[in-house]
Design an enzyme around this catalytic site. Structure first.
Site, PDB file in Angstrom:
ATOM      1  N   ASN A 194       0.427  -1.061  -0.084  1.00  0.00           N
ATOM      2  CA  ASN A 194       0.175   0.404  -0.077  1.00  0.00           C
ATOM      3  C   ASN A 194       0.700   1.156   0.355  1.00  0.00           C
ATOM      4  O   ASN A 194       0.678   2.225  -0.609  1.00  0.00           O
ATOM      5  CB  ASN A 194      -0.657   0.003   1.716  1.00  0.00           C
ATOM      6  CG  ASN A 194      -1.899  -0.872   1.184  1.00  0.00           C
ATOM      7  OD1 ASN A 194      -1.702  -2.535   1.303  1.00  0.00           O
ATOM      8  ND2 ASN A 194      -3.133  -1.232   1.291  1.00  0.00           N
ATOM      9  N   GLU A 195       1.884   1.401   0.500  1.00  0.00           N
ATOM     10  CA  GLU A 195       2.575   2.513   0.696  1.00  0.00           C
ATOM     11  C   GLU A 195       3.185   2.322  -0.574  1.00  0.00           C
ATOM     12  O   GLU A 195       3.574   4.069  -0.566  1.00  0.00           O
ATOM     13  CB  GLU A 195       4.153   1.902   1.838  1.00  0.00           C
ATOM     14  CG  GLU A 195       5.108   2.224   2.292  1.00  0.00           C
ATOM     15  CD  GLU A 195       5.635   2.753   3.620  1.00  0.00           C
ATOM     16  OE1 GLU A 195       5.421   2.386   4.258  1.00  0.00           O
ATOM     17  OE2 GLU A 195       6.449   3.837   3.675  1.00  0.00           O
ATOM     18  N   ARG A 196       3.931   1.185  -1.077  1.00  0.00           N
ATOM     19  CA  ARG A 196       4.714   1.718  -2.461  1.00  0.00           C
ATOM     20  C   ARG A 196       3.720   2.152  -3.385  1.00  0.00           C
ATOM     21  O   ARG A 196       4.045   3.668  -3.974  1.00  0.00           O
ATOM     22  CB  ARG A 196       5.311   0.339  -2.499  1.00  0.00           C
ATOM     23  CG  ARG A 196       6.298   0.352  -1.560  1.00  0.00           C
ATOM     24  CD  ARG A 196       7.307  -0.944  -1.339  1.00  0.00           C
ATOM     25  NE  ARG A 196       8.427  -1.420  -0.571  1.00  0.00           N
ATOM     26  CZ  ARG A 196       8.565  -2.169  -0.728  1.00  0.00           C
ATOM     27  NH1 ARG A 196       8.693  -2.895  -0.538  1.00  0.00           N
ATOM     28  NH2 ARG A 196       9.840  -1.887   1.496  1.00  0.00           N
TER      29      ARG A 196
END
Ligand SMILES: Cc1cc2nc3c(=O)[nH]c(=O)nc-3n(C[C@H](O)[C@H](O)[C@H](O)COP(=O)(O)OP(=O)(O)OC[C@H]3O[C@@H](n4cnc5c(N)ncnc54)[C@H](O)[C@@H]3O)c2cc1C
Length: 385
Positions: free
Chosen positions: A241-243
């Site tokens: 999700n972060e990337r």
């Protein structure tokens, strides 16, 4: 990826919010080295952005991932990169594991207030001796009855100064390596947890970054997200999700930066004609437009893979490629924008200098470029994952 009139309405609402509620304050927040998360988040939460894909019963919007793409592209346009980044920590870096694996009680207590913007969340993985190599982390949570007792240090924690709770990764057994870690929610008001340093940075000034110290910090065992011992695996899933959000935001920002630079080149006359008349400058910007467009459509392919629920390794590879390419391209775009502005581009009063500083982070945070390459090589079967 198909955007409907509802998507476009969401995009325009977000763009208005960024232009009217965030951008006019950006200079002051940069100078203060912190934006007021507890003031901004409840207002932003009213647009649904902190729970776009989360369960409506918990206050989420129950939308699909296509709305996250729009949210990322629009938040990327913030005049201060640090604000967009801090918001994305709340929406896509500190809360996905809780939403995916947490118990109902834990979600009601920590996720719902985060969705409403009443609580500010932070993700606490990195340590002085464990950044790229997450498995090397030393923060330890030892079980004492129905509590964890946590000791350790966390470093470079975004929202760490003004956050209300941490999604913390700690060792909970002696198994070593990728085993024996757990994700634990730690309220920042817990005795023994403190900000040992508020860190000064090259860029992203409006976001606060902390070194945190944990000395005999006690939290209930029930604050464990998901399964005890599965923290590393859950965090790896949260990293996707972060990337992805990082790539969506970077793309939104690059589109805007190229537009603004082209505008400047049209207005600025050098050698008796507008700078934009130089074919070299046109072609260089055109090359960047092409690269950004490729990345934007790769982002959309990533989002389709998420919405189609394709297998985890495929999504991991795509998110890793997107983050790698976004980090490298953002540096190229920021460098070109400053170059084509000339001296004024180097001045603090011009947006280009902040963008140049802010964009450098993407190739380091959330896993450095070399870690992305390591993952891709590992998935290709050439090296260790
Ligand atoms: C502004 C900012 C905000 C951040 N926010 C957060 C946050 O909110 N929460 C959090 O947990 N962390 C956060 N981080 C930490 C960030 O994720 C780490 O800095 C990053 O993962 C790199 O870890 P490291 O700094 O320990 O670098 P190291 O692991 O020491 O690596 C140094 C460099 O070595 C190279 N390298 C590393 N491994 C390899 C390899 N296998 N092969 C080849 N080269 C390699 C890379 O170039 C890397 O940049 C933040 C960092 C910054 C700067």
């Amino acid at each position: 990826m198909h955007f409907t009139p509802e998507h476009e309405m969401f995009r325009s609402t977000l763009r208005d919010f960024v232009e009217n509620e965030i951008d006019p304050n950006a200079d002051a927040w940069e100078r203060q080295r912190m934006f007021p998360a507890h003031e901004l988040f409840p207002k932003l939460a009213k647009l649904g952005v902190f729970g776009l894909e989360y369960d409506p019963e918990l206050g989420g919007m129950g939308a699909d991932h296509s709305y996250t793409v729009i949210y990322g592209e629009e938040m990327g346009r913030c005049a201060a990169g640090g604000v967009g980044m801090a918001c994305s920590v709340q929406s896509d870096m500190a809360t996905p594991a809780l939403a995916r694996f947490g118990s109902t009680e834990l979600k009601q207590k920590f996720l719902s207030p985060a969705i409403r913007g009443e609580m500010v969340a932070a993700i606490a993985v990195t340590e002085p001796d464990a950044g790229s190599d997450v498995a090397g982390l030393r923060t330890r949570a030892v079980r004492d009855g129905d509590e964890w007792v946590i000791n350790g240090t966390k470093l470079y924690i975004t929202n760490g100064v003004q956050g209300d709770w941490l999604c913390l990764l700690a060792r909970t057994s002696d198994e070593g390596g990728y085993r024996g870690m757990s994700q634990i929610i730690v309220p920042t008001s817990t005795p023994g947890l403190g900000v040992s340093r508020k860190l000064e940075k090259l860029g992203q000034w409006s976001s606060d970054t902390a070194e945190l110290s944990l000395v005999d910090v006690r939290v209930p065992l029930s604050n464990t997200i998901g399964e005890i011992g599965r923290g590393f695996q859950q965090q790896m899933s949260q990293f996707q999700n972060e990337r992805l959000i990082a790539s969506y935001m970077a793309t939104g920002r690059m589109v805007l930066a190229i537009e603004k630079t082209a505008h400047y080149l049209r207005d600025r006359e050098v050698f008796g004609r507008p700078l934009i008349d130089n074919q070299y400058l046109q072609f260089r910007l055109a090359e960047l437009v092409a690269d950004v467009d490729l990345l934007k459509h790769y982002n959309y392919a990533c989002a389709d893979a998420v919405m189609d629920d394709r297998n985890a390794l495929e999504i991991t590879k795509m998110a890793t490629i997107a983050k790698l390419k976004a980090g490298r391209l953002a540096r190229d775009v920021a460098d070109t924008c400053i170059q084509f502005h000339g001296g004024v581009g180097y001045m603090e009063e011009t947006w280009t200098s902040r963008y140049f500083r802010d964009s450098r982070l993407l190739s380091i945070g959330g896993g450095a470029d070399e870690v992305m390459l390591r993952i891709i090589a590992g998935l290709e079967g050439w090296g260790k994952l």
